[in-house]
Write a protein that holds these residues in place. Structure first.
Motif, PDB file in Angstrom:
ATOM      1  N   ASN A  15       0.832  -1.192   0.000  1.00 30.00           N
ATOM      2  CA  ASN A  15       0.000   0.000   0.000  1.00 30.00           C
ATOM      3  C   ASN A  15       0.871   1.246   0.000  1.00 30.00           C
ATOM      4  OD1 ASN A  15      -2.304  -1.663   0.226  1.00 30.00           O
ATOM      5  ND2 ASN A  15      -2.194  -1.628   2.462  1.00 30.00           N
ATOM      6  N   SER A  16       0.261   2.365  -0.315  1.00 28.05           N
ATOM      7  CA  SER A  16       0.976   3.652  -0.321  1.00 28.05           C
ATOM      8  C   SER A  16       2.285   3.547  -1.091  1.00 28.05           C
ATOM      9  CB  SER A  16       1.233   4.117   1.121  1.00 28.05           C
ATOM     10  OG  SER A  16       0.035   4.237   1.834  1.00 28.05           O
ATOM     11  N   LEU A  17       2.202   2.981  -2.263  1.00 29.16           N
ATOM     12  CA  LEU A  17       3.413   2.733  -3.053  1.00 29.16           C
ATOM     13  C   LEU A  17       4.077   4.035  -3.470  1.00 29.16           C
ATOM     14  CD1 LEU A  17       2.138  -0.297  -5.090  1.00 29.16           C
ATOM     15  CD2 LEU A  17       4.236  -0.266  -3.725  1.00 29.16           C
ATOM     16  N   LYS A  18       5.406   3.978  -3.520  1.00 25.44           N
ATOM     17  CA  LYS A  18       6.224   5.120  -3.883  1.00 25.44           C
ATOM     18  C   LYS A  18       7.054   4.772  -5.122  1.00 25.44           C
ATOM     19  CE  LYS A  18       6.873   6.165   1.043  1.00 25.44           C
ATOM     20  NZ  LYS A  18       7.887   6.374   2.125  1.00 25.44           N
ATOM     21  N   PRO A  19       7.492   5.768  -5.885  1.00 29.86           N
ATOM     22  CA  PRO A  19       8.339   5.470  -7.048  1.00 29.86           C
ATOM     23  C   PRO A  19       9.579   4.661  -6.675  1.00 29.86           C
ATOM     24  CG  PRO A  19       7.533   7.706  -7.181  1.00 29.86           C
ATOM     25  CD  PRO A  19       7.105   7.193  -5.833  1.00 29.86           C
TER      26      PRO A  19
END
Length: 113
Positions: free
Chosen positions: A83-87
């Protein structure tokens, strides 16, 4: 010989979610020796999360609070809910069985900004 097959990768926008799966064949008892690693372009493979021998879980600081490792022993499948994935989570994700050293072929996760 155990075969590990990952699936569920893909392209997602920052802030989004993905769930990865790792199916083991034949089955691995309780899957307590399983974990997830990832390798970003130009970087070394790094540990992400794992089950411990006592049934607990451990996470890398970079994913703690955002990723959750789980398993379904009846389905011989391990999961990684992201969840809340980042580059910076962009990488090829691998499942791993640490006692015998088995690796899956990997699944690509790409997070766009």
């Amino acid at each position: 010989q155990v075969q590990l097959v990952e699936s569920g990768g893909g392209l997602v926008q920052a802030g989004g979610s993905l769930r990865l799966s790792c199916a083991a064949s034949p089955s691995i008892p309780s899957m307590k020796s399983m974990g997830w690693y990832r390798q970003a372009p130009g970087k070394q493979r790094e540990w992400v999360a794992e089950f411990t021998g006592f049934g607990n879980t451990n996470y890398a600081d970079s994913v703690k609070g955002r990723f959750t490792i789980s398993k379904d022993n009846a389905k011989n499948t391990m999961y990684l809910q992201m969840n809340s994935l980042k580059p910076e989570d962009t990488a090829v994700y691998y499942c791993h069985e640490r006692v015998r050293g088995y690796w899956g072929q990997g699944t690509q996760v790409t997070v766009s900004s």
